[in-house]
Design a protein around this motif. Structure first.
Motif, PDB file in Angstrom:
ATOM      1  N   GLY A  43      11.565  20.035  58.482  1.00 21.88           N
ATOM      2  CA  GLY A  43      10.805  20.480  57.326  1.00 21.88           C
ATOM      3  C   GLY A  43      11.345  19.936  56.018  1.00 21.88           C
ATOM      4  O   GLY A  43      11.848  18.818  55.948  1.00 21.88           O
ATOM      5  N   LYS A  44      11.266  20.756  54.975  1.00 28.48           N
ATOM      6  CA  LYS A  44      11.577  20.306  53.617  1.00 28.48           C
ATOM      7  C   LYS A  44      13.014  20.546  53.195  1.00 28.48           C
ATOM      8  O   LYS A  44      13.384  20.192  52.073  1.00 28.48           O
ATOM      9  N   ALA A  45      13.819  21.159  54.045  1.00 28.87           N
ATOM     10  CA  ALA A  45      15.210  21.450  53.678  1.00 28.87           C
ATOM     11  C   ALA A  45      16.153  20.948  54.750  1.00 28.87           C
ATOM     12  O   ALA A  45      15.812  20.919  55.941  1.00 28.87           O
ATOM     13  N   PHE A  46      17.344  20.562  54.315  1.00 27.39           N
ATOM     14  CA  PHE A  46      18.421  20.253  55.258  1.00 27.39           C
ATOM     15  C   PHE A  46      18.983  21.566  55.784  1.00 27.39           C
ATOM     16  O   PHE A  46      18.936  21.846  56.974  1.00 27.39           O
ATOM     17  N   CYS A  47      19.500  22.391  54.883  1.00 24.84           N
ATOM     18  CA  CYS A  47      20.016  23.704  55.265  1.00 24.84           C
ATOM     19  C   CYS A  47      20.311  24.501  54.007  1.00 24.84           C
ATOM     20  O   CYS A  47      21.045  24.037  53.129  1.00 24.84           O
ATOM     21  N   ALA A  48      19.749  25.714  53.925  1.00 29.37           N
ATOM     22  CA  ALA A  48      19.917  26.563  52.745  1.00 29.37           C
ATOM     23  C   ALA A  48      21.168  27.421  52.800  1.00 29.37           C
ATOM     24  O   ALA A  48      21.381  28.255  51.924  1.00 29.37           O
ATOM     25  N   GLY A  49      22.013  27.204  53.823  1.00 28.17           N
ATOM     26  CA  GLY A  49      23.216  28.026  53.941  1.00 28.17           C
ATOM     27  C   GLY A  49      22.950  29.305  54.708  1.00 28.17           C
ATOM     28  O   GLY A  49      22.024  29.389  55.513  1.00 28.17           O
ATOM     29  N   GLN A  50      23.759  30.297  54.470  1.00 29.11           N
ATOM     30  CA  GLN A  50      23.667  31.566  55.185  1.00 29.11           C
ATOM     31  C   GLN A  50      22.288  32.211  55.023  1.00 29.11           C
ATOM     32  O   GLN A  50      21.730  32.234  53.928  1.00 29.11           O
ATOM     33  N   ASP A  51      21.755  32.718  56.124  1.00 27.07           N
ATOM     34  CA  ASP A  51      20.512  33.493  56.063  1.00 27.07           C
ATOM     35  C   ASP A  51      20.825  34.846  55.425  1.00 27.07           C
ATOM     36  O   ASP A  51      21.431  35.714  56.052  1.00 27.07           O
ATOM     37  N   LEU A  52      20.426  35.027  54.165  1.00 26.32           N
ATOM     38  CA  LEU A  52      20.789  36.248  53.437  1.00 26.32           C
ATOM     39  C   LEU A  52      20.034  37.468  53.939  1.00 26.32           C
ATOM     40  O   LEU A  52      20.509  38.598  53.775  1.00 26.32           O
ATOM     41  N   LYS A  53      18.870  37.269  54.545  1.00 24.54           N
ATOM     42  CA  LYS A  53      18.156  38.417  55.112  1.00 24.54           C
ATOM     43  C   LYS A  53      18.958  39.018  56.255  1.00 24.54           C
ATOM     44  O   LYS A  53      19.043  40.247  56.393  1.00 24.54           O
ATOM     45  N   GLU A  54      19.534  38.168  57.082  1.00 25.62           N
ATOM     46  CA  GLU A  54      20.388  38.663  58.163  1.00 25.62           C
ATOM     47  C   GLU A  54      21.676  39.242  57.594  1.00 25.62           C
ATOM     48  O   GLU A  54      22.164  40.292  58.039  1.00 25.62           O
ATOM     49  N   HIS A  55      22.213  38.573  56.560  1.00 20.85           N
ATOM     50  CA  HIS A  55      23.481  39.014  55.985  1.00 20.85           C
ATOM     51  C   HIS A  55      23.366  40.379  55.325  1.00 20.85           C
ATOM     52  O   HIS A  55      24.286  41.207  55.435  1.00 20.85           O
TER      53      HIS A  55
END
Length: 262
Positions: A57-69
């Motif tokens: 898709g449009k991103a490489f990686c946004a880092g930690q999934d904050l919804k899960e965090h």
């Protein structure tokens, strides 16, 4: 349910694609565990001689999934960031120590741990739309995933601290100027270019590449004497490899060497 990590093999290259595009490939426990296992599998597989890490898709990686965090924070656990020791540190170690070249094909935004994963790779090729951001301070945290170690080695101490404290978003042109990436290509050419570079490396002397990685990493924090000792040990080992003998014979015979990675 979509597979959160896609794996493809071609020309001795294993491509690992983070596959949570609707969440900008943010890192859940499942994705982190899958990525760590995949990196270890690539390291152990003799048929894999180079690795490409990219995102769907449009991103490489946004880092930690904050919804899960946030669910972890709300649960009242005593170690809400235990994932650093359990997942992030082992992933970065697996990238840095992987005895084969690892190329980050940065196809869009790389933030926080996502940017740190790219910094840990040996080479970084960025799409024109790519960007990098050290997002840790914005959520009240310090760096993790090796960013404190890798980023300053790419851009210098002062710039690394600036990028971490201000959380400045760096576009692909500035990333190239700073040395965060080695090459910027049009978005629609990224996958092909990253694979071509990886395939070239996959046809090369794999064990020599591994020693290049390990000796340069050691020298970054060693004395000259320690670096010289490491170089000597590496050359002693590599001098007995089939690839070295093949390269010398090819030079004498005025032909291209055929490396086998052995």
């Amino acid at each position: 349910m979509d597979d959160v990590l896609l794996t493809t093999d071609a020309d001795g290259v294993r491509t690992l694609t983070l596959n949570r595009p609707r969440a900008y490939n943010s890192l859940t426990v499942e994705l982190k565990e899958r990525l760590l296992a995949a990196l270890r599998e690539a390291a152990a597989d003799d048929g894999v001689r180079a690795v490409v890490l990219t995102g769907a898709g449009k991103a490489f990686c946004a880092g930690q999934d904050l919804k899960e965090h946030v669910e972890t924070l709300r649960s009242g656990t005593e170690a809400p960031l235990g994932t650093v020791a359990e997942h992030y540190n082992p992933i970065v170690t697996a990238i840095v120590d992987l005895p084969k070249p690892v190329i980050a094909a940065v196809n869009g935004s790389a933030a926080g741990a996502g940017a740190a994963f790219a910094y840990a790779c040996d080479l970084r090729i960025a799409a024109s739309s790519a960007s990098f951001a050290m997002a840790f301070a914005g959520v009240g945290l310090g760096p993790d995933s090796g960013a404190s170690w890798t980023l300053q080695r790419l851009v210098g101490y002062g710039k690394a601290v600036e990028l971490m404290m201000l959380g400045t978003k760096v576009d692909s042109a500035e990333a190239l100027r700073l040395g965060l990436v080695g090459e910027v290509v049009p978005d629609d050419e990224l996958a092909a270019r990253a694979h071509a570079v990886a395939a070239t490396l996959a046809a090369g002397p794999t064990r020599a590449y591994a020693k290049i990685k390990s000796t340069v990493a050691l020298a970054a924090g060693s004395t000259l004497a320690e670096a010289l000792d490491a170089e000597n040990a590496a050359q002693t080992e590599l001098g007995g490899t089939a690839d070295h003998r093949e390269a010398v014979e090819a030079f004498v015979e005025k032909r291209r060497p055929k490396f086998t990675g052995k």
